[in-house]
Design a protein around this motif. Structure first.
Motif, PDB file in Angstrom:
ATOM      1  N   MET A   3       0.835  -1.195   0.000  1.00 57.95           N
ATOM      2  CA  MET A   3       0.000   0.000   0.000  1.00 57.95           C
ATOM      3  C   MET A   3       0.871   1.247   0.000  1.00 57.95           C
ATOM      4  O   MET A   3       1.842   1.351   0.742  1.00 57.95           O
ATOM      5  N   ASN A   4       0.526   2.207  -0.874  1.00 58.20           N
ATOM      6  CA  ASN A   4       1.214   3.493  -0.925  1.00 58.20           C
ATOM      7  C   ASN A   4       0.334   4.579  -0.314  1.00 58.20           C
ATOM      8  O   ASN A   4      -0.899   4.491  -0.357  1.00 58.20           O
ATOM      9  N   ARG A   5       0.971   5.603   0.224  1.00 55.75           N
ATOM     10  CA  ARG A   5       0.230   6.668   0.891  1.00 55.75           C
ATOM     11  C   ARG A   5       0.721   8.030   0.407  1.00 55.75           C
ATOM     12  O   ARG A   5       1.926   8.268   0.314  1.00 55.75           O
ATOM     13  N   LEU A   6      -0.236   8.907   0.105  1.00 59.06           N
ATOM     14  CA  LEU A   6       0.054  10.280  -0.279  1.00 59.06           C
ATOM     15  C   LEU A   6      -0.415  11.184   0.855  1.00 59.06           C
ATOM     16  O   LEU A   6      -1.588  11.180   1.224  1.00 59.06           O
ATOM     17  N   HIS A   7       0.521  11.946   1.406  1.00 56.11           N
ATOM     18  CA  HIS A   7       0.239  12.803   2.563  1.00 56.11           C
ATOM     19  C   HIS A   7       0.439  14.258   2.156  1.00 56.11           C
ATOM     20  O   HIS A   7       1.517  14.644   1.699  1.00 56.11           O
ATOM     21  N   ILE A   8      -0.619  15.058   2.295  1.00 56.45           N
ATOM     22  CA  ILE A   8      -0.581  16.479   1.948  1.00 56.45           C
ATOM     23  C   ILE A   8      -0.895  17.271   3.202  1.00 56.45           C
ATOM     24  O   ILE A   8      -1.906  17.030   3.866  1.00 56.45           O
ATOM     25  N   ASP A   9      -0.042  18.232   3.520  1.00 55.70           N
ATOM     26  CA  ASP A   9      -0.211  18.958   4.786  1.00 55.70           C
ATOM     27  C   ASP A   9       0.273  20.403   4.635  1.00 55.70           C
ATOM     28  O   ASP A   9       1.125  20.715   3.799  1.00 55.70           O
ATOM     29  N   SER A  10      -0.297  21.292   5.462  1.00 55.85           N
ATOM     30  CA  SER A  10       0.150  22.688   5.577  1.00 55.85           C
ATOM     31  C   SER A  10       0.127  23.428   4.249  1.00 55.85           C
ATOM     32  O   SER A  10       0.987  24.266   3.973  1.00 55.85           O
ATOM     33  N   THR A  12       3.001  27.777   1.395  1.00 55.71           N
ATOM     34  CA  THR A  12       3.580  26.745   2.257  1.00 55.71           C
ATOM     35  C   THR A  12       3.025  25.410   1.782  1.00 55.71           C
ATOM     36  O   THR A  12       1.903  25.332   1.294  1.00 55.71           O
ATOM     37  N   GLN A  13       3.805  24.360   1.918  1.00 55.16           N
ATOM     38  CA  GLN A  13       3.327  23.042   1.503  1.00 55.16           C
ATOM     39  C   GLN A  13       4.238  21.955   2.051  1.00 55.16           C
ATOM     40  O   GLN A  13       5.435  22.164   2.254  1.00 55.16           O
ATOM     41  N   PHE A  14       3.632  20.803   2.283  1.00 54.92           N
ATOM     42  CA  PHE A  14       4.379  19.607   2.666  1.00 54.92           C
ATOM     43  C   PHE A  14       3.661  18.430   2.023  1.00 54.92           C
ATOM     44  O   PHE A  14       2.516  18.118   2.370  1.00 54.92           O
ATOM     45  N   ILE A  15       4.315  17.804   1.057  1.00 53.02           N
ATOM     46  CA  ILE A  15       3.709  16.706   0.301  1.00 53.02           C
ATOM     47  C   ILE A  15       4.664  15.520   0.339  1.00 53.02           C
ATOM     48  O   ILE A  15       5.840  15.650  -0.024  1.00 53.02           O
ATOM     49  N   LYS A  16       4.149  14.388   0.750  1.00 52.64           N
ATOM     50  CA  LYS A  16       4.999  13.218   0.940  1.00 52.64           C
ATOM     51  C   LYS A  16       4.360  11.984   0.309  1.00 52.64           C
ATOM     52  O   LYS A  16       3.164  11.731   0.478  1.00 52.64           O
ATOM     53  N   PHE A  17       5.159  11.232  -0.440  1.00 56.73           N
ATOM     54  CA  PHE A  17       4.754   9.939  -0.993  1.00 56.73           C
ATOM     55  C   PHE A  17       5.472   8.864  -0.186  1.00 56.73           C
ATOM     56  O   PHE A  17       6.696   8.758  -0.252  1.00 56.73           O
ATOM     57  N   ASN A  18       4.708   8.102   0.602  1.00 52.77           N
ATOM     58  CA  ASN A  18       5.315   7.179   1.561  1.00 52.77           C
ATOM     59  C   ASN A  18       6.318   7.954   2.429  1.00 52.77           C
ATOM     60  O   ASN A  18       5.924   8.876   3.116  1.00 52.77           O
ATOM     61  N   ARG A  32       7.467  13.687  -8.848  1.00 45.26           N
ATOM     62  CA  ARG A  32       6.140  13.059  -8.969  1.00 45.26           C
ATOM     63  C   ARG A  32       6.067  12.012 -10.078  1.00 45.26           C
ATOM     64  O   ARG A  32       5.051  11.332 -10.210  1.00 45.26           O
ATOM     65  N   LYS A  33       7.095  11.903 -10.907  1.00 48.44           N
ATOM     66  CA  LYS A  33       7.042  11.001 -12.058  1.00 48.44           C
ATOM     67  C   LYS A  33       6.704   9.578 -11.625  1.00 48.44           C
ATOM     68  O   LYS A  33       7.321   9.015 -10.721  1.00 48.44           O
ATOM     69  N   ASN A  34       5.692   8.995 -12.291  1.00 49.20           N
ATOM     70  CA  ASN A  34       5.191   7.641 -12.012  1.00 49.20           C
ATOM     71  C   ASN A  34       4.570   7.506 -10.618  1.00 49.20           C
ATOM     72  O   ASN A  34       4.234   6.400 -10.201  1.00 49.20           O
ATOM     73  N   LYS A  35       4.455   8.624  -9.928  1.00 50.04           N
ATOM     74  CA  LYS A  35       3.795   8.610  -8.624  1.00 50.04           C
ATOM     75  C   LYS A  35       2.420   9.275  -8.686  1.00 50.04           C
ATOM     76  O   LYS A  35       1.456   8.775  -8.128  1.00 50.04           O
ATOM     77  N   ILE A  36       2.345  10.433  -9.375  1.00 54.59           N
ATOM     78  CA  ILE A  36       1.105  11.196  -9.442  1.00 54.59           C
ATOM     79  C   ILE A  36       0.822  11.595 -10.884  1.00 54.59           C
ATOM     80  O   ILE A  36       1.699  12.117 -11.575  1.00 54.59           O
ATOM     81  N   LEU A  45      -9.908   8.428 -19.083  1.00 54.45           N
ATOM     82  CA  LEU A  45      -9.544   7.012 -19.164  1.00 54.45           C
ATOM     83  C   LEU A  45      -8.027   6.842 -19.242  1.00 54.45           C
ATOM     84  O   LEU A  45      -7.454   5.966 -18.576  1.00 54.45           O
ATOM     85  N   ILE A  46      -7.359   7.672 -20.033  1.00 51.92           N
ATOM     86  CA  ILE A  46      -5.904   7.561 -20.169  1.00 51.92           C
ATOM     87  C   ILE A  46      -5.215   7.845 -18.838  1.00 51.92           C
ATOM     88  O   ILE A  46      -4.295   7.117 -18.430  1.00 51.92           O
ATOM     89  N   ILE A  47      -5.649   8.885 -18.134  1.00 50.44           N
ATOM     90  CA  ILE A  47      -5.053   9.203 -16.837  1.00 50.44           C
ATOM     91  C   ILE A  47      -5.358   8.110 -15.819  1.00 50.44           C
ATOM     92  O   ILE A  47      -4.495   7.704 -15.024  1.00 50.44           O
ATOM     93  N   THR A  48      -6.589   7.602 -15.838  1.00 51.04           N
ATOM     94  CA  THR A  48      -6.990   6.557 -14.879  1.00 51.04           C
ATOM     95  C   THR A  48      -6.145   5.294 -15.040  1.00 51.04           C
ATOM     96  O   THR A  48      -5.823   4.630 -14.050  1.00 51.04           O
ATOM     97  N   TYR A  49      -5.770   4.982 -16.263  1.00 51.13           N
ATOM     98  CA  TYR A  49      -4.976   3.775 -16.521  1.00 51.13           C
ATOM     99  C   TYR A  49      -3.482   4.076 -16.657  1.00 51.13           C
ATOM    100  O   TYR A  49      -2.700   3.186 -16.993  1.00 51.13           O
ATOM    101  N   SER A  50      -3.075   5.309 -16.388  1.00 52.86           N
ATOM    102  CA  SER A  50      -1.672   5.687 -16.559  1.00 52.86           C
ATOM    103  C   SER A  50      -0.778   5.003 -15.524  1.00 52.86           C
ATOM    104  O   SER A  50      -1.253   4.477 -14.513  1.00 52.86           O
ATOM    105  N   ASP A  51       0.517   5.055 -15.792  1.00 51.55           N
ATOM    106  CA  ASP A  51       1.496   4.373 -14.935  1.00 51.55           C
ATOM    107  C   ASP A  51       1.842   5.260 -13.734  1.00 51.55           C
ATOM    108  O   ASP A  51       2.950   5.778 -13.618  1.00 51.55           O
ATOM    109  N   SER A  52       0.857   5.454 -12.852  1.00 52.83           N
ATOM    110  CA  SER A  52       1.050   6.264 -11.640  1.00 52.83           C
ATOM    111  C   SER A  52       0.304   5.628 -10.474  1.00 52.83           C
ATOM    112  O   SER A  52      -0.741   4.992 -10.674  1.00 52.83           O
ATOM    113  N   ASP A  53       0.826   5.834  -9.283  1.00 49.76           N
ATOM    114  CA  ASP A  53       0.205   5.256  -8.094  1.00 49.76           C
ATOM    115  C   ASP A  53      -1.004   6.059  -7.626  1.00 49.76           C
ATOM    116  O   ASP A  53      -1.922   5.511  -7.013  1.00 49.76           O
ATOM    117  N   PHE A  54      -0.988   7.370  -7.904  1.00 53.15           N
ATOM    118  CA  PHE A  54      -2.099   8.240  -7.514  1.00 53.15           C
ATOM    119  C   PHE A  54      -2.539   9.058  -8.714  1.00 53.15           C
ATOM    120  O   PHE A  54      -1.700   9.523  -9.495  1.00 53.15           O
TER     121      PHE A  54
END
Length: 220
Positions: free
Chosen positions: A1-8, A57-63, A73-77, A137-146
């Motif tokens: 399981m992967n987790r995307l955390h967005i804060d601040s 301000t921003q804090f964005i974390k993938f796992n 973000r490549k292949n992640k979002i 459809l293309i984005i939904t099936y794209s090679d990204s976790d989120f």
């Protein structure tokens, strides 16, 4: 399981605050739905998560990895923008699918009844609703976790909205999805977690009664 955390997340334009201390969490297998009034900051929030807009301000974390640049973000979002099309107008849909998807998902898309009639069409020849459907459809099936979907049902026929809803939900075992749209009933049906973005703040919402309480919907 992967987790995307967005804060601040905070963002202002010309002295006008759009987002204030926004927090959002999504994991693979889940759909997070965001509702809110037009101009309330939903697109800006998704653009900050994707990396095309910088938050004040921003804090964005993938796992355990902090995402600082769009290259992180490549292949992640992957992101479906609300208005501007990301598909080259002169390319055929069949050719574009192979650019965004793994071989496995490429074959899945080729076999979808929704997209088969458009595979040998160029983007230029599609109507606005057809283009939005194909892009989703293309984005939904794209090679990204989120995947971030900004108004994927805009201009799409009601029958196609129902089909798209089923297809997007079918991908949740493999991806985390953040979706926003003014079609609130469909979003409520799809989402595991619901949020309302209004007056610069993102609030977690339980049901329609809370949407009425915060004046997104009129009281019945």
């Amino acid at each position: 399981m992967n987790r995307l955390h967005i804060d601040s997340i905070t963002k202002s334009f010309s002295g006008r605050k759009i987002l204030q201390d926004v927090y959002l969490s999504c994991e693979t297998g889940k759909i997070a739905g965001i509702l809110g009034p037009s101009g309330g900051g939903k697109s800006t929030l998704l653009e900050i998560i994707f990396g095309t807009v910088k938050g004040d301000t921003q804090f964005i974390k993938f796992n355990d990895t902090i995402l600082k640049n769009i290259s992180d973000r490549k292949n992640k979002i992957a992101y479906l923008p609300q208005r501007s099309s990301f598909l080259p107008k002169e390319c055929k849909i069949r050719e574009l699918i192979s650019l965004f998807c793994t071989k496995e998902n490429e074959e899945k898309l080729y076999s979808l009844k929704m997209i088969i009639p458009f595979l040998d069409e160029t983007v230029r020849n599609l109507s606005g609703g057809e283009k939005k459907m194909v892009e989703t459809l293309i984005i939904t099936y794209s090679d990204s976790d989120f995947i971030l979907l900004d108004e994927p049902f805009s201009g799409v026929s009601p029958k196609s909205v129902d089909e798209l809803e089923i297809i997007i939900k079918s991908q949740t075992p493999y991806k985390g999805i953040v979706i926003t749209d003014h079609n609130y009933i469909t979003i409520l049906n799809m989402a595991d977690d619901m949020y309302l973005l209004a007056d610069t703040h993102l609030r977690k919402i339980k049901d329609i009664k809370e949407l009425q309480q915060f004046k997104y919907l009129p009281k019945s």
